[in-house]
Design an enzyme around this catalytic site. Structure first.
Site, PDB file in Angstrom:
ATOM      1  N   GLU A 107       0.839  -1.207   0.000  1.00  0.00           N
ATOM      2  CA  GLU A 107       0.000   0.000   0.000  1.00  0.00           C
ATOM      3  C   GLU A 107       0.874   1.258   0.000  1.00  0.00           C
ATOM      4  O   GLU A 107       1.838   1.362   0.760  1.00  0.00           O
ATOM      5  CB  GLU A 107      -0.919  -0.003   1.221  1.00  0.00           C
ATOM      6  CG  GLU A 107      -1.891   1.164   1.189  1.00  0.00           C
ATOM      7  CD  GLU A 107      -3.041   0.997   2.159  1.00  0.00           C
ATOM      8  OE1 GLU A 107      -3.731  -0.030   2.097  1.00  0.00           O
ATOM      9  OE2 GLU A 107      -3.227   1.905   2.979  1.00  0.00           O
ATOM     10  N   HIS A 143      -7.805   3.116  -4.410  1.00  0.00           N
ATOM     11  CA  HIS A 143      -8.804   3.192  -3.352  1.00  0.00           C
ATOM     12  C   HIS A 143      -9.839   4.258  -3.742  1.00  0.00           C
ATOM     13  O   HIS A 143      -9.528   5.201  -4.473  1.00  0.00           O
ATOM     14  CB  HIS A 143      -8.179   3.603  -2.019  1.00  0.00           C
ATOM     15  CG  HIS A 143      -7.183   2.617  -1.466  1.00  0.00           C
ATOM     16  ND1 HIS A 143      -6.879   2.547  -0.123  1.00  0.00           N
ATOM     17  CD2 HIS A 143      -6.407   1.674  -2.057  1.00  0.00           C
ATOM     18  CE1 HIS A 143      -5.977   1.598   0.086  1.00  0.00           C
ATOM     19  NE2 HIS A 143      -5.664   1.058  -1.084  1.00  0.00           N
ATOM     20  N   ARG A 154     -15.888   3.215   2.660  1.00  0.00           N
ATOM     21  CA  ARG A 154     -16.782   4.299   3.036  1.00  0.00           C
ATOM     22  C   ARG A 154     -15.996   5.579   3.303  1.00  0.00           C
ATOM     23  O   ARG A 154     -16.395   6.671   2.932  1.00  0.00           O
ATOM     24  CB  ARG A 154     -17.557   3.927   4.309  1.00  0.00           C
ATOM     25  CG  ARG A 154     -18.589   4.973   4.666  1.00  0.00           C
ATOM     26  CD  ARG A 154     -19.062   4.827   6.088  1.00  0.00           C
ATOM     27  NE  ARG A 154     -17.994   5.107   7.045  1.00  0.00           N
ATOM     28  CZ  ARG A 154     -18.163   5.173   8.348  1.00  0.00           C
ATOM     29  NH1 ARG A 154     -19.354   4.950   8.861  1.00  0.00           N
ATOM     30  NH2 ARG A 154     -17.159   5.435   9.169  1.00  0.00           N
ATOM     31  N   ASP A 157     -13.931   8.054   6.328  1.00  0.00           N
ATOM     32  CA  ASP A 157     -14.339   8.560   7.645  1.00  0.00           C
ATOM     33  C   ASP A 157     -15.133   9.836   7.484  1.00  0.00           C
ATOM     34  O   ASP A 157     -14.767  10.700   6.688  1.00  0.00           O
ATOM     35  CB  ASP A 157     -13.103   8.796   8.518  1.00  0.00           C
ATOM     36  CG  ASP A 157     -12.461   7.466   8.889  1.00  0.00           C
ATOM     37  OD1 ASP A 157     -13.208   6.576   9.327  1.00  0.00           O
ATOM     38  OD2 ASP A 157     -11.244   7.316   8.698  1.00  0.00           O
ATOM     39  N   LYS A 193     -20.831  -7.051   2.526  1.00  0.00           N
ATOM     40  CA  LYS A 193     -20.049  -6.393   1.459  1.00  0.00           C
ATOM     41  C   LYS A 193     -19.570  -7.435   0.453  1.00  0.00           C
ATOM     42  O   LYS A 193     -19.558  -7.196  -0.751  1.00  0.00           O
ATOM     43  CB  LYS A 193     -18.822  -5.668   2.049  1.00  0.00           C
ATOM     44  CG  LYS A 193     -19.132  -4.609   3.079  1.00  0.00           C
ATOM     45  CD  LYS A 193     -17.961  -3.659   3.257  1.00  0.00           C
ATOM     46  CE  LYS A 193     -17.235  -3.839   4.551  1.00  0.00           C
ATOM     47  NZ  LYS A 193     -16.161  -2.842   4.759  1.00  0.00           N
ATOM     48  N   GLN A 196      -7.513  -4.209   8.195  1.00  0.00           N
ATOM     49  CA  GLN A 196      -6.870  -3.173   9.001  1.00  0.00           C
ATOM     50  C   GLN A 196      -5.644  -3.794   9.668  1.00  0.00           C
ATOM     51  O   GLN A 196      -5.574  -5.013   9.858  1.00  0.00           O
ATOM     52  CB  GLN A 196      -7.885  -2.696  10.059  1.00  0.00           C
ATOM     53  CG  GLN A 196      -7.423  -1.573  10.938  1.00  0.00           C
ATOM     54  CD  GLN A 196      -7.028  -0.356  10.129  1.00  0.00           C
ATOM     55  OE1 GLN A 196      -5.911  -0.300   9.612  1.00  0.00           O
ATOM     56  NE2 GLN A 196      -7.925   0.604  10.009  1.00  0.00           N
ATOM     57  N   GLN A 240       4.624   7.466  15.986  1.00  0.00           N
ATOM     58  CA  GLN A 240       3.714   7.299  14.847  1.00  0.00           C
ATOM     59  C   GLN A 240       2.722   6.148  15.082  1.00  0.00           C
ATOM     60  O   GLN A 240       1.529   6.273  14.816  1.00  0.00           O
ATOM     61  CB  GLN A 240       4.558   7.029  13.601  1.00  0.00           C
ATOM     62  CG  GLN A 240       3.785   6.950  12.316  1.00  0.00           C
ATOM     63  CD  GLN A 240       4.716   6.571  11.176  1.00  0.00           C
ATOM     64  OE1 GLN A 240       5.411   5.557  11.239  1.00  0.00           O
ATOM     65  NE2 GLN A 240       4.750   7.396  10.153  1.00  0.00           N
TER      66      GLN A 240
HETATM   67  C1  LIG Z   1      -7.169  -1.796   3.847  1.00  0.00           C
HETATM   68  C2  LIG Z   1      -7.758  -0.437   4.194  1.00  0.00           C
HETATM   69  C3  LIG Z   1      -7.542   0.637   3.330  1.00  0.00           C
HETATM   70  C4  LIG Z   1      -8.087   1.894   3.618  1.00  0.00           C
HETATM   71  N1  LIG Z   1      -7.854   2.931   2.747  1.00  0.00           N
HETATM   72  C5  LIG Z   1      -8.416   4.144   2.980  1.00  0.00           C
HETATM   73  C6  LIG Z   1      -8.245   5.221   2.045  1.00  0.00           C
HETATM   74  O1  LIG Z   1      -7.577   5.075   1.020  1.00  0.00           O
HETATM   75  N2  LIG Z   1      -8.835   6.410   2.327  1.00  0.00           N
HETATM   76  C7  LIG Z   1      -9.597   6.601   3.464  1.00  0.00           C
HETATM   77  O2  LIG Z   1     -10.122   7.702   3.671  1.00  0.00           O
HETATM   78  N3  LIG Z   1      -9.781   5.599   4.365  1.00  0.00           N
HETATM   79  C8  LIG Z   1      -9.214   4.379   4.143  1.00  0.00           C
HETATM   80  N4  LIG Z   1      -9.415   3.349   5.048  1.00  0.00           N
HETATM   81  C9  LIG Z   1     -10.184   3.610   6.282  1.00  0.00           C
HETATM   82  C10 LIG Z   1     -11.716   3.433   6.103  1.00  0.00           C
HETATM   83  O3  LIG Z   1     -12.216   4.335   5.162  1.00  0.00           O
HETATM   84  C11 LIG Z   1     -12.347   3.664   7.480  1.00  0.00           C
HETATM   85  O4  LIG Z   1     -11.977   2.647   8.369  1.00  0.00           O
HETATM   86  C12 LIG Z   1     -13.855   3.852   7.488  1.00  0.00           C
HETATM   87  O5  LIG Z   1     -14.242   4.356   8.765  1.00  0.00           O
HETATM   88  C13 LIG Z   1     -14.650   2.563   7.271  1.00  0.00           C
HETATM   89  O6  LIG Z   1     -14.637   2.207   5.967  1.00  0.00           O
HETATM   90  P1  LIG Z   1     -15.399   0.865   5.477  1.00  0.00           P
HETATM   91  O7  LIG Z   1     -15.261   0.841   4.012  1.00  0.00           O
HETATM   92  O8  LIG Z   1     -14.969  -0.304   6.261  1.00  0.00           O
HETATM   93  O9  LIG Z   1     -16.900   1.270   5.887  1.00  0.00           O
HETATM   94  P2  LIG Z   1     -18.222   0.406   6.024  1.00  0.00           P
HETATM   95  O10 LIG Z   1     -18.079  -0.959   5.526  1.00  0.00           O
HETATM   96  O11 LIG Z   1     -19.311   1.246   5.430  1.00  0.00           O
HETATM   97  O12 LIG Z   1     -18.400   0.338   7.599  1.00  0.00           O
HETATM   98  C14 LIG Z   1     -18.320   1.521   8.383  1.00  0.00           C
HETATM   99  C15 LIG Z   1     -19.069   1.342   9.700  1.00  0.00           C
HETATM  100  O13 LIG Z   1     -20.460   1.210   9.418  1.00  0.00           O
HETATM  101  C16 LIG Z   1     -20.969   0.008   9.967  1.00  0.00           C
HETATM  102  N5  LIG Z   1     -21.959  -0.512   9.005  1.00  0.00           N
HETATM  103  C17 LIG Z   1     -21.720  -1.116   7.819  1.00  0.00           C
HETATM  104  N6  LIG Z   1     -22.871  -1.445   7.233  1.00  0.00           N
HETATM  105  C18 LIG Z   1     -23.869  -1.031   8.047  1.00  0.00           C
HETATM  106  C19 LIG Z   1     -25.288  -1.068   7.988  1.00  0.00           C
HETATM  107  N7  LIG Z   1     -25.942  -1.634   6.951  1.00  0.00           N
HETATM  108  N8  LIG Z   1     -26.002  -0.533   9.021  1.00  0.00           N
HETATM  109  C20 LIG Z   1     -25.377   0.031  10.069  1.00  0.00           C
HETATM  110  N9  LIG Z   1     -24.030   0.088  10.180  1.00  0.00           N
HETATM  111  C21 LIG Z   1     -23.290  -0.420   9.185  1.00  0.00           C
HETATM  112  C22 LIG Z   1     -19.771  -0.901  10.146  1.00  0.00           C
HETATM  113  O14 LIG Z   1     -19.956  -1.849  11.199  1.00  0.00           O
HETATM  114  C23 LIG Z   1     -18.676   0.102  10.492  1.00  0.00           C
HETATM  115  O15 LIG Z   1     -18.720   0.416  11.858  1.00  0.00           O
HETATM  116  C24 LIG Z   1      -8.873   2.085   4.799  1.00  0.00           C
HETATM  117  C25 LIG Z   1      -9.055   0.995   5.679  1.00  0.00           C
HETATM  118  C26 LIG Z   1      -8.531  -0.253   5.393  1.00  0.00           C
HETATM  119  C27 LIG Z   1      -8.737  -1.404   6.352  1.00  0.00           C
END
Ligand SMILES: Cc1cc2nc3c(=O)[nH]c(=O)nc-3n(C[C@H](O)[C@H](O)[C@H](O)COP(=O)(O)OP(=O)(O)OC[C@H]3O[C@@H](n4cnc5c(N)ncnc54)[C@H](O)[C@@H]3O)c2cc1C
Length: 319
Positions: free
Chosen positions: A44, A105, A135, A137, A196, A207, A244
């Site tokens: 990454e 991403h 999704r 943050d 998903k 993560q 960090q």
């Molecule tokens: C490998 C990796 C790469 C990443 N790269 C980036 C990046 O490039 N840029 C960036 O900004 N961030 C990045 N992130 C961070 C990520 O965007 C955050 O962790 C974010 O808060 C969650 O993203 P998600 O896609 O898992 O969200 P989701 O899958 O939408 O989940 C988010 C939250 O919503 C909850 N949820 C899901 N579905 C539902 C539902 N139907 N009803 C109610 N609650 C629900 C889940 O339990 C979780 O708590 C990365 C994370 C990882 C692990």
């Protein structure tokens, strides 16, 4: 399962006569790894903030990483789309200049749907065939969030959207310790991850975590209890600095085990000793993950080549 290797249909920017790289769908890379019985190594990267950082990435870091021939790179996307163009530019250049598949991403929170679609169409036009659907943050400021037009609330909706658009292999994020904002417990979070996958994700990148038992419990629940059949690849971050890693784990909610923290703090300001220890710790962590059946390793490189090279070489994973 559909197509395998694809050729980049070079846009006007491709230099005439240049050999265009073979771009693979990441799901096919994993299928190949499974058949050959070898782990898939992915790295990454994040878009550097400065022009100098950009030059360093392409002139020094990537050539050093290419020595170990990773199977693909992934390039992060800044919160709220702040690195939108850079993400695609970097993924595009990696494919063209280094001939290695890149996954871009994409986050969907507070982003209008037409903007998401434009990004995907541009990615496709540039021959980027792999998307990590996230999704993202929410902005800290609730007013700011309320003002923004939102296309999707959760990443499963983005996965569905991309699947409908077609032509991409889709990755999604998984959380061995549960997502930081999920208050209902890890099994609920993991069932949402399964949703998903059911929406069309081809693979999961996790993560960071430091206790492999967390990964194995997550994997076993997804596979044995929920019937997930896609690769669940552990994300590993080699610690390079104590300050960090404390900051990162506080942000993402991963546990920094007390004994690990104590060891790091014993090194004090000796940055070299911290990095040496951090890389060795990550190497042993990767070794145990692979021994336990992980399909590959996704290394959070922090745009540094040294750690990922050492892990791959120490474990004899260079092809
Ligand atoms: C490998 C990796 C790469 C990443 N790269 C980036 C990046 O490039 N840029 C960036 O900004 N961030 C990045 N992130 C961070 C990520 O965007 C955050 O962790 C974010 O808060 C969650 O993203 P998600 O896609 O898992 O969200 P989701 O899958 O939408 O989940 C988010 C939250 O919503 C909850 N949820 C899901 N579905 C539902 C539902 N139907 N009803 C109610 N609650 C629900 C889940 O339990 C979780 O708590 C990365 C994370 C990882 C692990």
């Amino acid at each position: 399962m559909t197509s395998t290797t694809d050729r980049v249909s070079g846009p006007a920017s491709a230099s005439a006569g240049a050999t265009l790289p073979a771009v693979e769908l990441v799901r096919d890379i994993y299928a190949g790894g499974r058949r050959a019985g070898r782990p898939v190594i992915s790295i990454e990267l994040f878009p550097p903030r400065t022009p100098e950082g950009h030059v360093t990435l392409f002139e020094r870091t990537l050539p050093e990483m290419q020595v170990i021939r990773p199977h693909f790179y992934s390039v992060t996307y800044g919160a709220g789309g702040s690195t939108r163009d850079k993400t695609l530019d970097i993924a595009d250049r990696i494919q063209r200049e280094h001939g290695t598949t890149a996954m871009a991403h994409l986050t969907c929170i507070s982003t209008p749907r037409p903007q998401i679609e434009r990004y995907l169409l541009e990615a496709r036009a540039r021959g980027i065939r792999n998307i990590l659907a996230l999704r993202g943050d929410p902005p800290q400021n609730a007013d700011e969030l309320a003002e923004l037009e939102s296309g999707f609330d959760y990443s499963y909706q983005l996965v569905t959207f991309i699947r409908k658009l077609g032509g991409f292999s889709i990755g999604t994020a998984g959380f061995p310790e549960s997502h930081i904002a999920c208050t209902e417990g890890k099994h609920v979070d993991w069932r949402r991850l399964k949703a998903k996958i059911d929406a069309g994700a081809d693979l999961v990148l996790t993560q960071l975590f430091f206790d492999n038992d967390d990964y194995f419990a997550f994997r076993d629940y997804l596979v044995d209890t929920l019937g997930a059949q896609v690769p669940l690849t552990p994300g590993v971050l080699p610690i390079l600095s104590t300050r960090q890693i404390k900051r990162f784990t506080a942000i993402c909610g991963a546990t920094l085990p007390a004994r690990l923290l104590e060891t790091l703090e014993r090194f004090g300001d000796d940055a070299e000793a911290v990095a040496d220890f951090g890389i060795e710790f990550a190497t042993r962590q990767c070794e145990a993950l692979l021994a336990g059946g992980a399909p590959g390793l996704h290394v959070y490189s922090l745009n540094r080549a040294r750690a990922v090279r050492r892990i791959v070489d120490d474990l004899g994973l260079r092809e």
